[in-house]
Design a protein around this motif. Structure first.
Motif, PDB file in Angstrom:
ATOM      1  N   ILE A 114      62.993  83.384 128.912  1.00  0.00           N
ATOM      2  CA  ILE A 114      62.000  84.332 129.406  1.00  0.00           C
ATOM      3  C   ILE A 114      62.514  85.764 129.299  1.00  0.00           C
ATOM      4  O   ILE A 114      61.740  86.696 129.036  1.00  0.00           O
ATOM      5  CB  ILE A 114      61.613  83.976 130.858  1.00  0.00           C
ATOM      6  N   SER A 115      63.834  85.962 129.486  1.00  0.00           N
ATOM      7  CA  SER A 115      64.388  87.317 129.398  1.00  0.00           C
ATOM      8  C   SER A 115      64.528  87.776 127.953  1.00  0.00           C
ATOM      9  O   SER A 115      64.283  88.950 127.637  1.00  0.00           O
ATOM     10  CB  SER A 115      65.745  87.388 130.105  1.00  0.00           C
ATOM     11  N   LEU A 116      64.919  86.865 127.054  1.00  0.00           N
ATOM     12  CA  LEU A 116      65.103  87.246 125.656  1.00  0.00           C
ATOM     13  C   LEU A 116      63.780  87.368 124.907  1.00  0.00           C
ATOM     14  O   LEU A 116      63.688  88.121 123.933  1.00  0.00           O
ATOM     15  CB  LEU A 116      66.000  86.224 124.948  1.00  0.00           C
ATOM     16  N   GLY A 117      62.759  86.625 125.350  1.00  0.00           N
ATOM     17  CA  GLY A 117      61.474  86.652 124.667  1.00  0.00           C
ATOM     18  C   GLY A 117      60.896  88.053 124.530  1.00  0.00           C
ATOM     19  O   GLY A 117      60.575  88.501 123.419  1.00  0.00           O
ATOM     20  N   PRO A 118      60.748  88.802 125.644  1.00  0.00           N
ATOM     21  CA  PRO A 118      60.200  90.161 125.519  1.00  0.00           C
ATOM     22  C   PRO A 118      61.077  91.080 124.675  1.00  0.00           C
ATOM     23  O   PRO A 118      60.567  91.945 123.961  1.00  0.00           O
ATOM     24  CB  PRO A 118      60.138  90.639 126.977  1.00  0.00           C
ATOM     25  N   LEU A 119      62.409  90.900 124.770  1.00  0.00           N
ATOM     26  CA  LEU A 119      63.300  91.745 123.991  1.00  0.00           C
ATOM     27  C   LEU A 119      63.125  91.471 122.500  1.00  0.00           C
ATOM     28  O   LEU A 119      63.015  92.409 121.688  1.00  0.00           O
ATOM     29  CB  LEU A 119      64.749  91.492 124.416  1.00  0.00           C
ATOM     30  N   ALA A 120      63.096  90.188 122.135  1.00  0.00           N
ATOM     31  CA  ALA A 120      62.873  89.833 120.729  1.00  0.00           C
ATOM     32  C   ALA A 120      61.494  90.288 120.262  1.00  0.00           C
ATOM     33  O   ALA A 120      61.330  90.781 119.142  1.00  0.00           O
ATOM     34  CB  ALA A 120      63.023  88.320 120.542  1.00  0.00           C
ATOM     35  N   ALA A 159      61.955  77.823 123.099  1.00  0.00           N
ATOM     36  CA  ALA A 159      60.615  77.433 123.545  1.00  0.00           C
ATOM     37  C   ALA A 159      60.126  78.357 124.654  1.00  0.00           C
ATOM     38  O   ALA A 159      58.967  78.800 124.659  1.00  0.00           O
ATOM     39  CB  ALA A 159      60.628  75.980 124.023  1.00  0.00           C
ATOM     40  N   PHE A 160      61.015  78.678 125.599  1.00  0.00           N
ATOM     41  CA  PHE A 160      60.623  79.553 126.698  1.00  0.00           C
ATOM     42  C   PHE A 160      60.523  81.010 126.249  1.00  0.00           C
ATOM     43  O   PHE A 160      59.816  81.804 126.883  1.00  0.00           O
ATOM     44  CB  PHE A 160      61.598  79.413 127.867  1.00  0.00           C
ATOM     45  N   MET A 161      61.223  81.372 125.173  1.00  0.00           N
ATOM     46  CA  MET A 161      61.042  82.708 124.610  1.00  0.00           C
ATOM     47  C   MET A 161      59.593  82.922 124.197  1.00  0.00           C
ATOM     48  O   MET A 161      59.074  84.036 124.276  1.00  0.00           O
ATOM     49  CB  MET A 161      61.954  82.900 123.396  1.00  0.00           C
ATOM     50  N   GLY A 162      58.933  81.843 123.776  1.00  0.00           N
ATOM     51  CA  GLY A 162      57.554  81.941 123.331  1.00  0.00           C
ATOM     52  C   GLY A 162      56.592  82.368 124.420  1.00  0.00           C
ATOM     53  O   GLY A 162      55.498  82.867 124.126  1.00  0.00           O
ATOM     54  N   ILE A 163      56.993  82.174 125.716  1.00  0.00           N
ATOM     55  CA  ILE A 163      56.110  82.556 126.818  1.00  0.00           C
ATOM     56  C   ILE A 163      55.985  84.074 126.891  1.00  0.00           C
ATOM     57  O   ILE A 163      54.888  84.631 126.951  1.00  0.00           O
ATOM     58  CB  ILE A 163      56.643  81.986 128.149  1.00  0.00           C
ATOM     59  N   GLY A 164      57.132  84.769 126.898  1.00  0.00           N
ATOM     60  CA  GLY A 164      57.106  86.221 127.056  1.00  0.00           C
ATOM     61  C   GLY A 164      57.184  86.994 125.762  1.00  0.00           C
ATOM     62  O   GLY A 164      57.168  88.230 125.774  1.00  0.00           O
ATOM     63  N   LEU A 165      57.272  86.270 124.647  1.00  0.00           N
ATOM     64  CA  LEU A 165      57.418  86.909 123.343  1.00  0.00           C
ATOM     65  C   LEU A 165      56.299  87.897 123.046  1.00  0.00           C
ATOM     66  O   LEU A 165      56.532  88.971 122.471  1.00  0.00           O
ATOM     67  CB  LEU A 165      57.451  85.833 122.253  1.00  0.00           C
ATOM     68  N   VAL A 166      55.076  87.564 123.419  1.00  0.00           N
ATOM     69  CA  VAL A 166      53.929  88.398 123.067  1.00  0.00           C
ATOM     70  C   VAL A 166      53.716  89.554 124.030  1.00  0.00           C
ATOM     71  O   VAL A 166      52.894  90.432 123.762  1.00  0.00           O
ATOM     72  CB  VAL A 166      52.633  87.548 122.984  1.00  0.00           C
ATOM     73  N   ASP A 167      54.457  89.579 125.171  1.00  0.00           N
ATOM     74  CA  ASP A 167      54.238  90.632 126.160  1.00  0.00           C
ATOM     75  C   ASP A 167      54.301  92.044 125.574  1.00  0.00           C
ATOM     76  O   ASP A 167      53.370  92.837 125.759  1.00  0.00           O
ATOM     77  CB  ASP A 167      55.249  90.486 127.304  1.00  0.00           C
ATOM     78  N   PRO A 168      55.395  92.399 124.860  1.00  0.00           N
ATOM     79  CA  PRO A 168      55.484  93.778 124.381  1.00  0.00           C
ATOM     80  C   PRO A 168      54.460  94.127 123.303  1.00  0.00           C
ATOM     81  O   PRO A 168      54.185  95.310 123.083  1.00  0.00           O
ATOM     82  CB  PRO A 168      56.909  93.849 123.797  1.00  0.00           C
ATOM     83  N   ILE A 169      53.927  93.112 122.627  1.00  0.00           N
ATOM     84  CA  ILE A 169      53.016  93.397 121.509  1.00  0.00           C
ATOM     85  C   ILE A 169      51.549  93.176 121.869  1.00  0.00           C
ATOM     86  O   ILE A 169      50.684  93.278 120.999  1.00  0.00           O
ATOM     87  CB  ILE A 169      53.382  92.548 120.268  1.00  0.00           C
ATOM     88  N   LEU A 170      51.261  92.890 123.144  1.00  0.00           N
ATOM     89  CA  LEU A 170      49.858  92.699 123.534  1.00  0.00           C
ATOM     90  C   LEU A 170      49.006  93.932 123.217  1.00  0.00           C
ATOM     91  O   LEU A 170      47.925  93.802 122.622  1.00  0.00           O
ATOM     92  CB  LEU A 170      49.762  92.340 125.019  1.00  0.00           C
ATOM     93  N   PRO A 171      49.443  95.156 123.593  1.00  0.00           N
ATOM     94  CA  PRO A 171      48.626  96.317 123.232  1.00  0.00           C
ATOM     95  C   PRO A 171      48.469  96.481 121.717  1.00  0.00           C
ATOM     96  O   PRO A 171      47.397  96.857 121.234  1.00  0.00           O
ATOM     97  CB  PRO A 171      49.401  97.495 123.840  1.00  0.00           C
ATOM     98  N   ALA A 172      49.556  96.178 120.956  1.00  0.00           N
ATOM     99  CA  ALA A 172      49.487  96.297 119.496  1.00  0.00           C
ATOM    100  C   ALA A 172      48.532  95.269 118.904  1.00  0.00           C
ATOM    101  O   ALA A 172      47.779  95.580 117.967  1.00  0.00           O
ATOM    102  CB  ALA A 172      50.879  96.133 118.887  1.00  0.00           C
ATOM    103  N   ILE A 173      48.543  94.055 119.448  1.00  0.00           N
ATOM    104  CA  ILE A 173      47.616  93.029 118.972  1.00  0.00           C
ATOM    105  C   ILE A 173      46.184  93.463 119.238  1.00  0.00           C
ATOM    106  O   ILE A 173      45.298  93.344 118.376  1.00  0.00           O
ATOM    107  CB  ILE A 173      47.910  91.673 119.643  1.00  0.00           C
ATOM    108  N   ALA A 174      45.945  93.995 120.445  1.00  0.00           N
ATOM    109  CA  ALA A 174      44.597  94.455 120.796  1.00  0.00           C
ATOM    110  C   ALA A 174      44.133  95.552 119.842  1.00  0.00           C
ATOM    111  O   ALA A 174      42.979  95.557 119.387  1.00  0.00           O
ATOM    112  CB  ALA A 174      44.579  94.949 122.240  1.00  0.00           C
TER     113      ALA A 174
END
Length: 416
Positions: free
Chosen positions: A162-168, A38-53
């Motif tokens: 939170i740490s695994l979310g951005p990595l995944a 559930a907490f992975m979902g918080i940072g999951l989108v961080d690395p792909i924000l530019p790609a989503i944009a």
């Protein structure tokens, strides 16, 4: 109701409580695993924000609404979690929350426009609220070793997620920006199966929670002080989380690794740093320390070059980890409200900071100056410190230790 410590009461050391933190029932581990996802979902989108944009032809401020819709719905939904769980039980509430996350995470992966993605993230936030608020109460109720160890275990799940979310997000997003959403749906489905089979339904509360209970709970001076301090703190926290990916100018892998390092700092500070400092200097002083350090790192993010931004992003995980544990424990301990009610009222207020920061930070950068979001974040931390100072009398129950009391933990010298 549970007894609250007085200002000169020591929190018992870990040796005085039954069992180590790792000796937990399987039901607790099942709930903790689902909490990690559930907490992975918080940072999951961080690395792909530019790609989503880029893929959805959206501006950074439009993409930031992924966080805003998620946390706004999460905050409002916190007000109904206790009402729901006290009527249908904690296990059913967890499973409904997990089901919603699975459905809306999968739908998010099918989005054709940024508006659809923002809407599906809102549904995801509703499921997350039902799950996260109830998971804390379930872990506290089922864990061995007392409430303090249960809260540390919960914060460990938060830090790990939170740490695994951005990595995944980086690993899956490098193949396709949609894959992180589908991956979350699959992992949450596994969490659903684990909880459905391993968690024994906890007994329903003797009294059903009133819908107005979380708002009424905020009438307590200590809880409202903690919640509104956390509102300003969370604004700074989510300025870093939601805005920094656009500043780094790195690939999905690069952003993922930076925020993985940040998340590791969050986890280590939450699980090891905060409890040690709380025993030594007290919970309120840990809040002061965490907020002061976050001011420094926000200013570093505002005015240093690229390498400084990377370093400050990673190191900002330390004060965020300290504050996550300190604020959560404060919310649970400072008032005489039942823990689920106190948690709901506290989270309603503090997640508003997570809802406001992503949009306003990116908008300030687009229309005024790219340094300004971090300056505002630092100012919010300063305001949080001011709230603690002005309303410190309401936090007297949290004043566990003075420096001279710390020596009470030391063994007495042997008699000659």
């Amino acid at each position: 109701m549970h007894a609250k410590p007085s200002s000169n009461t020591r929190r018992p050391s870990s040796s005085t409580k039954g069992g180590g933190i790792l000796r937990q029932p399987m039901s607790v581990w099942a709930t903790a695993f689902a909490a990690v996802v559930a907490f992975m979902g918080i940072g999951l989108v961080d690395p792909i924000l530019p790609a989503i944009a880029a893929n959805l032809r959206a501006t950074p401020s439009q993409v930031s609404l992924l966080f805003t819709s998620y946390f706004l719905i999460t905050a409002v939904a916190m007000l109904i979690t206790g009402w729901v769980s006290s009527r249908i039980g904690g296990k059913r509430t967890l499973m409904i929350g997990l089901t919603l996350v699975v459905v809306f995470a999968a739908l998010a992966g099918t989005s054709g426009t940024v508006g659809q993605l923002v809407g599906f993230r809102a549904g995801w936030g509703l499921g997350n609220a039902l799950f996260v608020a109830t998971a804390l109460a379930v872990i506290v109720g089922a864990a061995s070793g007392g409430a303090e160890k249960a809260i540390v275990l919960y914060e460990a799940a938060l830090g790990l997620g939170i740490s695994l979310g951005p990595l995944a997000g980086a690993l899956l997003g490098d193949m396709n920006w949609r894959f992180p959403f589908f991956g979350t749906a699959v992992l949450m489905a596994v969490g659903f199966l684990l909880i459905s089979t391993l968690l024994k339904a906890p007994p329903k509360p003797a009294e059903k929670t009133r819908l107005s209970a979380p708002i009424r709970a905020l009438g307590h001076g200590g809880l409202s002080t903690t919640a509104f301090t956390a509102l300003f703190y969370n604004y700074a926290f989510f300025t870093i989380l939601a805005f920094t990916p656009f500043v780094l100018g790195m690939s999905a892998h690069g952003i993922g690794l930076v925020f993985f390092g940040w998340g590791v700092m969050v986890a280590l500070a939450s699980v090891f740093g905060a409890p040690a400092l709380q025993r030594r200097i007290g919970t309120v002083r840990v809040m002061y320390l965490g907020l002061a350090l976050l001011v420094l790192f926000q200013l570093g993010l505002a005015f240093l070059g690229h390498d400084g931004i990377v370093a400050c992003t990673i190191l900002s995980g330390i004060p965020i980890g300290l504050n996550n544990t300190a604020f959560t424990e404060a919310a649970m301990e400072v008032s005489d409200n039942p823990r689920p009610v106190a948690s709901a009222g506290y989270n309603f207020v503090r997640w508003m900071g997570g809802a406001l920061a992503p949009y306003f930070a990116t908008k300030l950068a687009e229309e005024v100056n790219p340094h300004l979001p971090y300056v505002v974040g630092a100012a919010c931390c300063a305001v949080a410190i001011g709230v603690l100072v002005v309303r410190r009398r309401h936090l007297a129950p949290l004043e566990r230790v003075d420096i001279d009391h710390a020596f009470q933990d030391e063994p007495l010298p042997a008699q000659a």
